[in-house]
Design an enzyme around this catalytic site. Structure first.
Site, PDB file in Angstrom:
ATOM      1  N   LYS A  29       0.850  -1.186   0.000  1.00  0.00           N
ATOM      2  CA  LYS A  29       0.000   0.000   0.000  1.00  0.00           C
ATOM      3  C   LYS A  29       0.893   1.245   0.000  1.00  0.00           C
ATOM      4  O   LYS A  29       1.961   1.249   0.603  1.00  0.00           O
ATOM      5  CB  LYS A  29      -0.908   0.006   1.232  1.00  0.00           C
ATOM      6  CG  LYS A  29      -1.755  -1.260   1.374  1.00  0.00           C
ATOM      7  CD  LYS A  29      -2.672  -1.199   2.572  1.00  0.00           C
ATOM      8  CE  LYS A  29      -1.952  -1.204   3.901  1.00  0.00           C
ATOM      9  NZ  LYS A  29      -1.359  -2.532   4.227  1.00  0.00           N
ATOM     10  N   GLY A  81      -0.478   4.860   0.327  1.00  0.00           N
ATOM     11  CA  GLY A  81      -1.319   6.034   0.496  1.00  0.00           C
ATOM     12  C   GLY A  81      -2.189   6.284  -0.718  1.00  0.00           C
ATOM     13  O   GLY A  81      -2.843   5.375  -1.232  1.00  0.00           O
ATOM     14  N   ASP A 120      -6.354  -0.716   7.378  1.00  0.00           N
ATOM     15  CA  ASP A 120      -7.102  -1.866   7.899  1.00  0.00           C
ATOM     16  C   ASP A 120      -8.247  -2.236   6.963  1.00  0.00           C
ATOM     17  O   ASP A 120      -8.480  -3.414   6.668  1.00  0.00           O
ATOM     18  CB  ASP A 120      -7.668  -1.560   9.285  1.00  0.00           C
ATOM     19  CG  ASP A 120      -6.605  -1.130  10.287  1.00  0.00           C
ATOM     20  OD1 ASP A 120      -5.434  -1.519  10.113  1.00  0.00           O
ATOM     21  OD2 ASP A 120      -6.948  -0.399  11.232  1.00  0.00           O
TER      22      ASP A 120
END
Length: 308
Positions: free
Chosen positions: A229, A231, A262
């Site tokens: 990931k 952002g 999450d």
């Protein structure tokens, strides 16, 4: 046997959270990185359970009630007498960034794998389809607890259970001890099938110069599926012999970035255990994370989820 497994078990801590609202007042709730994942998995229709230890106080009961209301199985929430869950105070700045202050040294979740009935959790993990934990989970435990936990993870993998992990590195939880953090993480990574790290965390802990470097480092541990990931930037997905960037469909100005990672992880795992491919799963993960950061708090209202 493996075909009969359906449950995803997430492991970690739930804290009582005091979050400051836009009017400056604090509201009370429950949150925790791996708990957030369990909730969003359940909302996606996945058979999800959460493993932790709680007290016998009203706030622990509130956590159990929230899990039940969200459809998260509480079979592996162990009860300890006279203990209280951790407490967190959350401030969110004008850019939506979260500032977290916690009191958790006496949290019963820290002793999960040293409690007399921790074998109940072990039995649950053995029956799971996938087990999920994070670097925050690992930061809770003593060396003895980590040893038991990692031995259990190794055992469940031998039984065909898949293991997913997000480093979710928070220096405060490790008391700034980078050497110990790296040692524990390296032992954990040897037992992982799916890695879901955030690039900014990996850059701080390991000095990775790029998401591609993160993938290369994790592949050295034999991890077959990696999603980095980054952002608002594209996520880098590496599975099998294929590697591709999956762009964010819409860049959102965040109201609150809490649980962005999450919710991404939950949507990705939900899609994968439902038979979707990695690229499609990453697209779904981007979409859910984009919805979550439009709202204050880790768990967006269900009505808001239906609107987007």
């Amino acid at each position: 046997m493996a075909q009969q497994r359906s449950r995803v078990v997430s492991i970690g801590e739930v804290m009582i959270e005091l979050a400051r609202g836009g009017d400056g007042r604090f509201g009370i709730g429950c949150s925790g990185d791996t708990f957030n994942v369990a909730v969003y998995l359940a909302r996606a229709g996945i058979d999800a359970a959460f493993a932790t230890a709680l007290g016998d106080d009203p706030y622990s009961e509130a956590i159990r009630a929230l899990a039940a209301a969200e459809g998260v199985a509480g079979n592996y929430m162990l009860r300890t007498r006279g203990r209280l869950p951790g407490l967190a105070v959350i401030d969110t700045d004008t850019a939506g960034a979260r500032h977290h202050y916690d009191w958790r040294e006496e949290s019963p979740a820290r002793d999960l794998f040293e409690l007399p009935d921790w074998g109940l959790v072990a039995e649950g993990l053995m029956k799971a389809k996938l087990v999920y934990f994070s670097g925050i989970t690992l930061s809770l435990y003593s060396n003895n607890g980590i040893g038991r936990f990692l031995a259990l993870i190794e055992m469940v993998r031998q039984q065909g259970v898949k293991v997913a992990f997000d480093g979710n590195f928070r220096p405060r939880g490790w008391r700034g001890d980078l050497s110990r953090t790296r040692t524990v993480f390296m032992e954990a990574l040897k037992r992982v099938d799916m890695a879901l790290p955030a690039y900014d965390d990996e850059a701080v802990l390991w000095g990775d110069p790029s998401p591609e470097a993160t993938v290369e480092r994790l592949q050295a541990f034999g991890i077959a599926e990696i999603v980095v990931k980054n952002g608002p930037n594209s996520a880098l997905v590496a599975a099998g012999s294929k590697s591709e960037f999956i762009p964010v469909p819409e860049v959102v100005v965040p109201v609150d970035t809490t649980a962005a990672g999450d919710s991404f992880n939950a949507a990705y795992i939900a899609a994968r255990v439902s038979g979707k491919g990695p690229a499609e799963a990453a697209g779904a993960a981007h979409r859910l994370a984009g919805q979550v950061i439009r709202h204050r708090g880790a768990l967006m209202p269900r009505a808001a989820a239906a609107m987007h």
